[in-house]
Design a protein around this motif. Structure first.
Motif: not given
Length: 149
Positions: A116-125, A140-148, A80-85
């Motif tokens: 397709e479904d796309e994913a990004f991560q969230v980091h804590i540090y 942690a990984e976040v999947t954005i499930v395409d529902d179009d 997944a792309k920041a600013g797009e997804d």
């Protein structure tokens, strides 16, 4: 999933707290939990949902503590792309004495494209507590499930 509404951070589950008490952790622990308070590193959200709440929990909840977070794009076709997804997010969570759970809210950007479904991560540090441990490498990984369709 947040079901189109903002989900409030859950209380830790009794089972999870019992597990931590039995292990007699000497150092503070930070980790991701799901909407039921169970430890996880995987989240999913429908693309049409406006946001997702990523829950971060700490144990024990004594004293004040801070931990930084940021979203991270994943490379490749299904990244997944920041600013797009999703909207990039970074900041600091502040836990007051007695607080166990905080939310990282990430806005999801919907489009009409079938993809397709796309994913990004969230980091804590970078926790303010020198002896703190962060589970699962703080990722942690976040999947954005395409529902179009």
């Amino acid at each position: 999933m947040s079901g189109g509404r903002r989900v409030v951070a859950p209380p830790p589950s009794k089972k999870l707290l019992d597990t931590f008490k039995q292990k007699d952790h000497k150092n503070p622990q930070f980790f991701f939990v799901d909407h039921e308070g169970q430890q996880t590193t995987r989240y999913a959200v429908l693309e049409s949902n406006p946001s997702i709440a990523i829950h971060v929990m700490r144990y024990p909840a004594t004293g004040e503590a801070t931990i930084k977070y940021k979203t991270v794009e994943l490379p490749g076709k299904n990244g997944a792309k920041a600013g797009e997804d999703f909207e990039a997010a970074d900041g600091t969570l502040t836990f007051k004495d007695g607080e166990t759970t905080k939310d990282i809210n990430v806005n999801i950007m919907d489009d009409e494209a079938v993809e397709e479904d796309e994913a990004f991560q969230v980091h804590i540090y970078d926790c303010s507590l020198a002896d703190a441990q962060v589970a699962a490498g703080g990722i942690a990984e976040v999947t954005i499930v395409d529902d179009d369709e």
